[in-house]
Design a protein around this motif. Structure first.
Motif, PDB file in Angstrom:
ATOM      1  N   LYS A 149       0.829  -1.200   0.000  1.00 26.62           N
ATOM      2  CA  LYS A 149       0.000   0.000   0.000  1.00 26.62           C
ATOM      3  C   LYS A 149       0.866   1.253   0.000  1.00 26.62           C
ATOM      4  CE  LYS A 149      -4.532  -0.161  -0.147  1.00 26.62           C
ATOM      5  NZ  LYS A 149      -5.406   0.000   0.984  1.00 26.62           N
ATOM      6  N   PHE A 150       1.973   1.230   0.758  1.00 26.31           N
ATOM      7  CA  PHE A 150       2.867   2.390   0.797  1.00 26.31           C
ATOM      8  C   PHE A 150       3.465   2.644  -0.581  1.00 26.31           C
ATOM      9  CE2 PHE A 150       7.119   4.271   1.356  1.00 26.31           C
ATOM     10  CZ  PHE A 150       6.747   5.469   1.958  1.00 26.31           C
ATOM     11  N   GLU A 151       3.878   1.578  -1.273  1.00 23.90           N
ATOM     12  CA  GLU A 151       4.434   1.733  -2.616  1.00 23.90           C
ATOM     13  C   GLU A 151       3.402   2.348  -3.557  1.00 23.90           C
ATOM     14  OE1 GLU A 151       5.767  -2.155  -3.641  1.00 23.90           O
ATOM     15  OE2 GLU A 151       7.407  -2.142  -2.178  1.00 23.90           O
ATOM     16  N   ARG A 152       2.143   1.924  -3.430  1.00 23.79           N
ATOM     17  CA  ARG A 152       1.070   2.510  -4.240  1.00 23.79           C
ATOM     18  C   ARG A 152       0.872   3.982  -3.890  1.00 23.79           C
ATOM     19  NH1 ARG A 152      -4.592  -0.264  -4.435  1.00 23.79           N
ATOM     20  NH2 ARG A 152      -4.874   1.523  -5.833  1.00 23.79           N
ATOM     21  N   PHE A 153       0.910   4.291  -2.598  1.00 23.80           N
ATOM     22  CA  PHE A 153       0.740   5.671  -2.154  1.00 23.80           C
ATOM     23  C   PHE A 153       1.809   6.569  -2.773  1.00 23.80           C
ATOM     24  CE2 PHE A 153       2.242   8.823   1.019  1.00 23.80           C
ATOM     25  CZ  PHE A 153       1.158   9.680   0.993  1.00 23.80           C
ATOM     26  N   VAL A 154       3.062   6.141  -2.732  1.00 31.33           N
ATOM     27  CA  VAL A 154       4.165   6.937  -3.283  1.00 31.33           C
ATOM     28  C   VAL A 154       3.952   7.176  -4.775  1.00 31.33           C
ATOM     29  CG1 VAL A 154       6.641   6.922  -3.801  1.00 31.33           C
ATOM     30  CG2 VAL A 154       5.826   6.208  -1.540  1.00 31.33           C
ATOM     31  N   GLU A 155       3.474   6.169  -5.485  1.00 24.51           N
ATOM     32  CA  GLU A 155       3.284   6.283  -6.930  1.00 24.51           C
ATOM     33  C   GLU A 155       2.044   7.089  -7.299  1.00 24.51           C
ATOM     34  OE1 GLU A 155       5.184   5.241  -9.523  1.00 24.51           O
ATOM     35  OE2 GLU A 155       6.709   4.770  -8.021  1.00 24.51           O
ATOM     36  N   GLU A 156       0.978   6.982  -6.501  1.00 22.45           N
ATOM     37  CA  GLU A 156      -0.323   7.483  -6.931  1.00 22.45           C
ATOM     38  C   GLU A 156      -0.768   8.769  -6.258  1.00 22.45           C
ATOM     39  OE1 GLU A 156      -3.247   4.342  -6.737  1.00 22.45           O
ATOM     40  OE2 GLU A 156      -1.791   2.851  -7.432  1.00 22.45           O
ATOM     41  N   PHE A 157      -0.085   9.215  -5.191  1.00 21.61           N
ATOM     42  CA  PHE A 157      -0.515  10.435  -4.503  1.00 21.61           C
ATOM     43  C   PHE A 157      -0.290  11.626  -5.433  1.00 21.61           C
ATOM     44  CE2 PHE A 157       0.216  13.833  -1.191  1.00 21.61           C
ATOM     45  CZ  PHE A 157      -1.118  13.880  -0.780  1.00 21.61           C
ATOM     46  N   ALA A 158      -1.371  12.228  -5.906  1.00 23.89           N
ATOM     47  CA  ALA A 158      -1.308  13.221  -6.979  1.00 23.89           C
ATOM     48  C   ALA A 158      -0.902  14.636  -6.554  1.00 23.89           C
ATOM     49  CB  ALA A 158      -2.655  13.266  -7.706  1.00 23.89           C
ATOM     50  N   PRO A 159      -1.278  15.119  -5.350  1.00 24.09           N
ATOM     51  CA  PRO A 159      -1.014  16.531  -5.035  1.00 24.09           C
ATOM     52  C   PRO A 159       0.459  16.934  -5.065  1.00 24.09           C
ATOM     53  CG  PRO A 159      -2.673  15.647  -3.555  1.00 24.09           C
ATOM     54  CD  PRO A 159      -2.140  14.488  -4.336  1.00 24.09           C
ATOM     55  N   ARG A 160       1.356  16.010  -4.756  1.00 22.11           N
ATOM     56  CA  ARG A 160       2.778  16.349  -4.772  1.00 22.11           C
ATOM     57  C   ARG A 160       3.596  15.058  -4.828  1.00 22.11           C
ATOM     58  NH1 ARG A 160       0.947  17.467   0.452  1.00 22.11           N
ATOM     59  NH2 ARG A 160       1.743  16.048   2.063  1.00 22.11           N
ATOM     60  N   LYS A 161       4.859  15.195  -5.138  1.00 21.40           N
ATOM     61  CA  LYS A 161       5.760  14.048  -5.151  1.00 21.40           C
ATOM     62  C   LYS A 161       6.132  13.687  -3.715  1.00 21.40           C
ATOM     63  CE  LYS A 161      10.156  12.345  -7.038  1.00 21.40           C
ATOM     64  NZ  LYS A 161       9.522  11.087  -7.505  1.00 21.40           N
ATOM     65  N   VAL A 162       5.983  12.434  -3.367  1.00 24.98           N
ATOM     66  CA  VAL A 162       6.312  11.959  -2.025  1.00 24.98           C
ATOM     67  C   VAL A 162       7.778  11.544  -2.002  1.00 24.98           C
ATOM     68  CG1 VAL A 162       5.844  10.221  -0.252  1.00 24.98           C
ATOM     69  CG2 VAL A 162       3.958  11.182  -1.609  1.00 24.98           C
TER      70      VAL A 162
END
Length: 254
Positions: A149-162
């Motif tokens: 889930k964390f890997e998906r979050f890093v890839e898919e979080f749109a507002p900014r680069k994680v």
């Protein structure tokens, strides 16, 4: 809204009750009506209005059959009501959604609109996520399913680069990005939440935008995660920080 989410929403709704001014009350961004239900029960003689742009949410709210509540489909950044219509205006976890779709300008429009529809000496209540001041924190994910889930979050979080750094099994990142993940990893609205910023303003930024909108702040209180929620999170993630103050309740007057 599931039973657990409803329970925590009800608990948060009760926190705003001491500051509500009876009479005409409006919740801008009422969702499925959890807060409206509490308001209706506590203030049976008041006229209560709920506004939301999502018809599906309003249909759920309508099924609650709240006698003194009127539901309206509308954009909370636009003028729907005449000037000086309400004694209390409430934004409960709706301003971060406005910010996510319309930025600072949308929040400013929503607050200016709230100021306009409030009567003189009317009360504004804001309850939302609170962005912490920047600092690095570390956490370790104990279960493989949440690593994915964390890997998906890093890839898919749109507002900014994680941005993050691995230190063995530990993940080091800014606390705001960490909290975005910790409030979304179990969400049933994954696609929508990957487009939303939960932690959008610090306390100072809230104070500034409210003052610019003509409000005088009379009360501020900050909260961490509920104890049982934090206990659950720390059973899944090992963290090197205490339960953060990541929610804010602001009461202001016109």
């Amino acid at each position: 809204m599931g039973k657990a989410a409803e329970f925590f929403s009800d608990r948060r709704s009760k926190r705003i009750i001491p500051y509500v001014k009876e009479g005409r009350i409006v919740e801008l961004g009422c969702g499925t009506g959890a807060t409206l239900s509490v308001l209706s029960r506590v203030f049976p003689r008041s006229i209560i209005v709920g506004v939301d742009h999502e018809m599906d949410s309003l249909e759920v709210a309508n099924k609650r059959k709240l006698e003194n509540v009127i539901l309206i489909k509308g954009d909370i950044t636009q003028r729907i009501f005449p000037s000086s219509s309400f004694d209390t205006v409430i934004f409960k976890f709706s301003l971060h959604e406005v910010y996510s779709s319309q930025g600072d300008e949308g929040v400013e429009r929503a607050l200016h609109n709230a100021h306009e529809i409030l009567k003189d000496n009317g009360v504004l209540i804001v309850y939302d996520h609170l962005k912490p001041n920047p600092r690095k924190v570390e956490f370790r994910i104990k279960q493989d399913v949440y690593r994915m889930k964390f890997e998906r979050f890093v890839e898919e979080f749109a507002p900014r680069k994680v941005r993050y750094e691995m230190k063995g099994e530990w993940i080091s990142m800014d606390i705001s990005d960490c909290l975005e993940f910790l409030t979304k990893y179990k969400g049933s609205r994954w696609k929508e939440e990957m487009r939303e910023t939960h932690f959008f303003y610090t306390e100072e930024e809230f104070r500034r935008i409210l003052a610019n909108s003509g409000f005088s702040i009379v009360h501020v209180r900050k909260y961490g995660f509920e104890r049982d929620v934090w206990r659950e999170k720390t059973s899944i993630f090992e963290v090197n920080f205490e339960n953060p103050k990541c929610y804010i309740l602001i009461v202001a007057e016109k």
